[in-house]
Scaffold this motif. Structure first.
Motif, PDB file in Angstrom:
ATOM      1  N   LEU A  73       0.839  -1.205   0.000  1.00 57.12           N
ATOM      2  CA  LEU A  73       0.000   0.000   0.000  1.00 57.12           C
ATOM      3  C   LEU A  73       0.871   1.251   0.000  1.00 57.12           C
ATOM      4  O   LEU A  73       0.615   2.209  -0.743  1.00 57.12           O
ATOM      5  CB  LEU A  73      -0.914   0.006   1.224  1.00 57.12           C
ATOM      6  N   LEU A  74       1.904   1.249   0.822  1.00 58.34           N
ATOM      7  CA  LEU A  74       2.790   2.405   0.894  1.00 58.34           C
ATOM      8  C   LEU A  74       3.596   2.579  -0.382  1.00 58.34           C
ATOM      9  O   LEU A  74       3.929   3.706  -0.775  1.00 58.34           O
ATOM     10  CB  LEU A  74       3.718   2.267   2.101  1.00 58.34           C
ATOM     11  N   GLU A  75       3.913   1.481  -1.067  1.00 56.91           N
ATOM     12  CA  GLU A  75       4.646   1.547  -2.320  1.00 56.91           C
ATOM     13  C   GLU A  75       3.843   2.292  -3.380  1.00 56.91           C
ATOM     14  O   GLU A  75       4.403   2.973  -4.246  1.00 56.91           O
ATOM     15  CB  GLU A  75       4.978   0.132  -2.799  1.00 56.91           C
ATOM     16  N   ALA A  76       2.520   2.176  -3.316  1.00 57.97           N
ATOM     17  CA  ALA A  76       1.661   2.842  -4.302  1.00 57.97           C
ATOM     18  C   ALA A  76       1.409   4.309  -3.968  1.00 57.97           C
ATOM     19  O   ALA A  76       0.879   5.049  -4.801  1.00 57.97           O
ATOM     20  CB  ALA A  76       0.326   2.111  -4.393  1.00 57.97           C
ATOM     21  N   MET A  77       1.760   4.735  -2.773  1.00 52.43           N
ATOM     22  CA  MET A  77       1.411   6.066  -2.285  1.00 52.43           C
ATOM     23  C   MET A  77       1.992   7.170  -3.164  1.00 52.43           C
ATOM     24  O   MET A  77       3.146   7.100  -3.590  1.00 52.43           O
ATOM     25  CB  MET A  77       1.929   6.228  -0.851  1.00 52.43           C
ATOM     26  N   ASP A  78       1.186   8.199  -3.428  1.00 49.51           N
ATOM     27  CA  ASP A  78       1.677   9.381  -4.112  1.00 49.51           C
ATOM     28  C   ASP A  78       2.681  10.124  -3.230  1.00 49.51           C
ATOM     29  O   ASP A  78       2.657   9.986  -1.997  1.00 49.51           O
ATOM     30  CB  ASP A  78       0.512  10.324  -4.434  1.00 49.51           C
ATOM     31  N   PRO A  79       3.544  10.936  -3.815  1.00 49.46           N
ATOM     32  CA  PRO A  79       4.515  11.683  -3.003  1.00 49.46           C
ATOM     33  C   PRO A  79       3.899  12.529  -1.906  1.00 49.46           C
ATOM     34  O   PRO A  79       4.516  12.749  -0.862  1.00 49.46           O
ATOM     35  CB  PRO A  79       5.241  12.550  -4.043  1.00 49.46           C
ATOM     36  N   PHE A  82      -1.130  10.537  -0.486  1.00 45.55           N
ATOM     37  CA  PHE A  82      -2.415   9.939  -0.854  1.00 45.55           C
ATOM     38  C   PHE A  82      -2.256   8.460  -1.184  1.00 45.55           C
ATOM     39  O   PHE A  82      -1.331   8.074  -1.903  1.00 45.55           O
ATOM     40  CB  PHE A  82      -3.022  10.662  -2.048  1.00 45.55           C
ATOM     41  N   ILE A  83      -3.158   7.632  -0.648  1.00 42.88           N
ATOM     42  CA  ILE A  83      -3.268   6.218  -1.024  1.00 42.88           C
ATOM     43  C   ILE A  83      -4.716   5.968  -1.411  1.00 42.88           C
ATOM     44  O   ILE A  83      -5.641   6.282  -0.653  1.00 42.88           O
ATOM     45  CB  ILE A  83      -2.876   5.264   0.118  1.00 42.88           C
ATOM     46  N   GLY A  84      -4.925   5.403  -2.573  1.00 41.65           N
ATOM     47  CA  GLY A  84      -6.273   5.223  -3.087  1.00 41.65           C
ATOM     48  C   GLY A  84      -6.987   4.002  -2.550  1.00 41.65           C
ATOM     49  O   GLY A  84      -6.388   3.075  -1.985  1.00 41.65           O
ATOM     50  N   HIS A  85      -8.258   4.016  -2.748  1.00 39.46           N
ATOM     51  CA  HIS A  85      -9.183   2.930  -2.402  1.00 39.46           C
ATOM     52  C   HIS A  85      -8.759   1.602  -3.037  1.00 39.46           C
ATOM     53  O   HIS A  85      -8.742   0.559  -2.384  1.00 39.46           O
ATOM     54  CB  HIS A  85     -10.553   3.384  -2.897  1.00 39.46           C
ATOM     55  N   THR A  86      -8.389   1.631  -4.326  1.00 38.45           N
ATOM     56  CA  THR A  86      -8.007   0.430  -5.070  1.00 38.45           C
ATOM     57  C   THR A  86      -6.727   0.716  -5.842  1.00 38.45           C
ATOM     58  O   THR A  86      -6.629   1.749  -6.517  1.00 38.45           O
ATOM     59  CB  THR A  86      -9.107   0.023  -6.066  1.00 38.45           C
ATOM     60  N   TYR A 101     -15.476   3.004 -11.567  1.00 31.73           N
ATOM     61  CA  TYR A 101     -14.343   3.124 -10.669  1.00 31.73           C
ATOM     62  C   TYR A 101     -13.900   4.590 -10.634  1.00 31.73           C
ATOM     63  O   TYR A 101     -13.985   5.308 -11.632  1.00 31.73           O
ATOM     64  CB  TYR A 101     -13.179   2.234 -11.123  1.00 31.73           C
ATOM     65  N   ASN A 102     -13.387   5.001  -9.490  1.00 33.29           N
ATOM     66  CA  ASN A 102     -13.114   6.414  -9.251  1.00 33.29           C
ATOM     67  C   ASN A 102     -11.715   6.791  -9.742  1.00 33.29           C
ATOM     68  O   ASN A 102     -10.823   7.121  -8.963  1.00 33.29           O
ATOM     69  CB  ASN A 102     -13.250   6.719  -7.763  1.00 33.29           C
ATOM     70  N   ILE A 103     -11.539   6.752 -11.047  1.00 30.39           N
ATOM     71  CA  ILE A 103     -10.263   7.092 -11.643  1.00 30.39           C
ATOM     72  C   ILE A 103     -10.388   8.403 -12.411  1.00 30.39           C
ATOM     73  O   ILE A 103     -11.454   8.744 -12.913  1.00 30.39           O
ATOM     74  CB  ILE A 103      -9.760   5.984 -12.591  1.00 30.39           C
ATOM     75  N   ALA A 104      -9.269   9.124 -12.472  1.00 28.13           N
ATOM     76  CA  ALA A 104      -9.228  10.306 -13.325  1.00 28.13           C
ATOM     77  C   ALA A 104      -8.919   9.921 -14.758  1.00 28.13           C
ATOM     78  O   ALA A 104      -9.370  10.556 -15.704  1.00 28.13           O
ATOM     79  CB  ALA A 104      -8.184  11.283 -12.802  1.00 28.13           C
ATOM     80  N   SER A 105      -8.152   8.839 -14.922  1.00 28.47           N
ATOM     81  CA  SER A 105      -7.747   8.358 -16.232  1.00 28.47           C
ATOM     82  C   SER A 105      -7.501   6.859 -16.137  1.00 28.47           C
ATOM     83  O   SER A 105      -7.106   6.351 -15.080  1.00 28.47           O
ATOM     84  CB  SER A 105      -6.471   9.074 -16.684  1.00 28.47           C
ATOM     85  N   ARG A 106      -7.698   6.140 -17.247  1.00 31.94           N
ATOM     86  CA  ARG A 106      -7.410   4.711 -17.245  1.00 31.94           C
ATOM     87  C   ARG A 106      -5.928   4.429 -17.078  1.00 31.94           C
ATOM     88  O   ARG A 106      -5.540   3.293 -16.809  1.00 31.94           O
ATOM     89  CB  ARG A 106      -7.929   4.057 -18.528  1.00 31.94           C
ATOM     90  N   ALA A 107      -5.090   5.450 -17.188  1.00 36.06           N
ATOM     91  CA  ALA A 107      -3.662   5.282 -16.947  1.00 36.06           C
ATOM     92  C   ALA A 107      -3.311   5.333 -15.459  1.00 36.06           C
ATOM     93  O   ALA A 107      -2.178   5.035 -15.076  1.00 36.06           O
ATOM     94  CB  ALA A 107      -2.872   6.356 -17.688  1.00 36.06           C
ATOM     95  N   ASP A 108      -4.273   5.676 -14.592  1.00 34.16           N
ATOM     96  CA  ASP A 108      -4.004   5.792 -13.164  1.00 34.16           C
ATOM     97  C   ASP A 108      -3.611   4.446 -12.563  1.00 34.16           C
ATOM     98  O   ASP A 108      -4.197   3.402 -12.908  1.00 34.16           O
ATOM     99  CB  ASP A 108      -5.236   6.314 -12.431  1.00 34.16           C
ATOM    100  N   LEU A 109      -2.681   4.475 -11.625  1.00 33.91           N
ATOM    101  CA  LEU A 109      -2.356   3.278 -10.854  1.00 33.91           C
ATOM    102  C   LEU A 109      -3.374   3.033  -9.759  1.00 33.91           C
ATOM    103  O   LEU A 109      -3.630   1.894  -9.384  1.00 33.91           O
ATOM    104  CB  LEU A 109      -0.956   3.424 -10.240  1.00 33.91           C
ATOM    105  N   MET A 110      -3.973   4.116  -9.249  1.00 33.38           N
ATOM    106  CA  MET A 110      -4.925   4.022  -8.137  1.00 33.38           C
ATOM    107  C   MET A 110      -6.213   4.759  -8.476  1.00 33.38           C
ATOM    108  O   MET A 110      -6.203   5.691  -9.283  1.00 33.38           O
ATOM    109  CB  MET A 110      -4.350   4.668  -6.867  1.00 33.38           C
ATOM    110  N   THR A 111      -7.290   4.355  -7.817  1.00 33.56           N
ATOM    111  CA  THR A 111      -8.479   5.193  -7.806  1.00 33.56           C
ATOM    112  C   THR A 111      -8.187   6.421  -6.958  1.00 33.56           C
ATOM    113  O   THR A 111      -7.249   6.444  -6.157  1.00 33.56           O
ATOM    114  CB  THR A 111      -9.686   4.421  -7.255  1.00 33.56           C
ATOM    115  N   ARG A 112      -9.016   7.454  -7.107  1.00 30.62           N
ATOM    116  CA  ARG A 112      -8.733   8.746  -6.476  1.00 30.62           C
ATOM    117  C   ARG A 112      -9.594   9.011  -5.253  1.00 30.62           C
ATOM    118  O   ARG A 112      -9.719  10.162  -4.799  1.00 30.62           O
ATOM    119  CB  ARG A 112      -8.909   9.881  -7.491  1.00 30.62           C
TER     120      ARG A 112
END
Length: 413
Positions: A73-79, A82-86, A101-112
């Protein structure tokens, strides 16, 4: 997991086999990941609070992997923390899921969007540490993001922008807030689209007079995690804002609700009992919750623990509009029973906690580890091989939760 009878059901062995069978490990976008999926067929990525529950159980037999799951989970964290739901390890969303799904773009690693922030508390369970010592420093950065972006008032409680951020998804308690845009209602994708246009930013959403909610379960999780890090307890603030002493219930506070409804007229949902998990909940409040809510037939007569009171008009086990999902409108979930059992044991009510464990064990032995269970007859529903239902192990073999030193006086006020 194959179903069986209670007499031959080995809960630890079955839980271990499920979490190991759901384990995924690899590299993606320059990150290493290692975690258990919630369900191989239905939930193929990493979900925030599911992983926290997985790590709590896994610490019993594989503490290294328990830590690795939380570190993922921490590895996915934004600088910024923020850590997303999925977290979409391994592959991006397909177009069908991208709609809901709560994404800004399909390129996102996480939901927002977020989920109940129990990471620090889960770390204390699975890895150890107290008062901030022994914690990965990235957890403090995560908490700083939550305080900056979701604590909309000086009391430090968090506010949500969508029902699914609470982990309670399509609970009928949100229907008065979002109306036809609530989760489980036909227009929910429009709520996602609205919040996407506002950057999933709680302050912008509130400024636009869109609904935001100070929700009970989320703030129970937040208080547990803040205390784990040695921060001041948020339990007094939670009581001040969300507890109604006349009714003896906890209820959400909503701004800009589409259909403002007094708490007494809202559905009676299990989360009024969630504060029992708080180590510093005053005994008088805790004992009243047990006596007037948990022991009442509307909850006591169901498979532990009905998401909605059995006699409430909002209670339902029917499918929602998009098919197989039946989210929190009635069925019973293992994680809620476990959280409540912590409070029962703190109050010295071990017999009642043991009874929750016995009844759930019989259900899981018959139905397998399912996402949830029909609240009257107990048949399995939702996803199969569901990870957090292994919290049954915590119910049948309880361990004392990691808690900071608390002033006895704070419980006696």
């Amino acid at each position: 997991m194959a179903a069986g009878t209670m007499s031959d059901f080995d809960v630890p062995a079955a839980a271990r086999a499920l979490l190991d069978g759901n384990w995924r490990e690899g590299d993606y976008r320059g990150h290493h990941y290692a975690f258990s999926v919630p369900s191989p067929r239905s939930y193929p990525w990493q979900w925030y609070w599911d992983s926290c529950f997985h790590a709590i159980v896994r610490r019993r037999f594989d503490p290294a992997r328990a830590r690795a799951e939380l570190e993922t989970l921490l590895e996915a964290m934004d600088p910024d923390g923020f850590i997303g739901h999925t977290i979409l390890w391994g592959r991006p969303l397909d177009p069908k899921r991208a709609i809901r799904y709560n994404i800004a773009s399909r390129a996102d690693l996480m939901t927002r969007t977020i989920q109940p922030p129990i990471l620090a508390w889960a770390w204390a369970w699975a890895v150890g540490g107290s008062g901030g010592d022994g914690f990965d420093p990235r957890i403090a950065r995560h908490h700083a993001w939550l305080r900056e972006h979701r604590a909309l008032e000086a009391d430090g409680l968090l506010w949500l922008i969508q029902p699914d951020e609470s982990g309670m998804d399509a609970s009928p308690k949100f229907d008065h807030v979002w109306g036809r845009l609530a989760q489980g209602r036909p227009l929910f994708p429009l709520l996602i689209a609205q919040n996407r246009r506002l950057g999933f930013d709680a302050r912008r959403i509130e400024a636009a007079r869109r609904p935001v909610v100070c929700e009970v379960l989320t703030n129970v999780a937040w208080s547990l995690s803040e205390q784990a890090l040695g921060r001041p307890s948020l339990t007094p603030a939670l009581i001040e804002r969300l507890y109604d002493p006349r009714r003896g219930r906890f209820a959400d506070d909503a701004r800009h609700a589409r259909h403002p409804t007094p708490p007494a007229q809202r559905p009676v949902t299990w989360d009024t009992l969630a504060p029992l998990a708080l180590p510093d909940l005053p005994d008088a409040i805790a004992e009243r919750l047990v006596a007037e809510v948990l022991r009442a037939p509307r909850f006591a007569d169901g498979v532990p623990l009905p998401a909605v009171a059995l006699d409430d008009p909002a209670h339902s086990s029917r499918e929602t509009w998009w098919g197989r999902h039946r989210h929190w409108r009635g069925p019973s979930w293992v994680n809620s029973a476990w959280l409540v059992s912590l409070g029962l044991r703190r109050l010295g009510l071990s017999y009642e906690a043991d009874e929750l464990a016995r009844r759930l064990t019989a259900t899981v032995a018959r139905e397998g580890f399912r996402e949830y269970y029909e609240a009257r007859q107990g048949y399995g529903m939702g996803a199969h091989d569901f990870g957090w239902s292994t919290l049954l192990w915590e119910l049948v073999d309880p361990a004392a939760p990691p808690t900071p030193a608390l002033q006895r006086a704070s419980r006696d006020d």
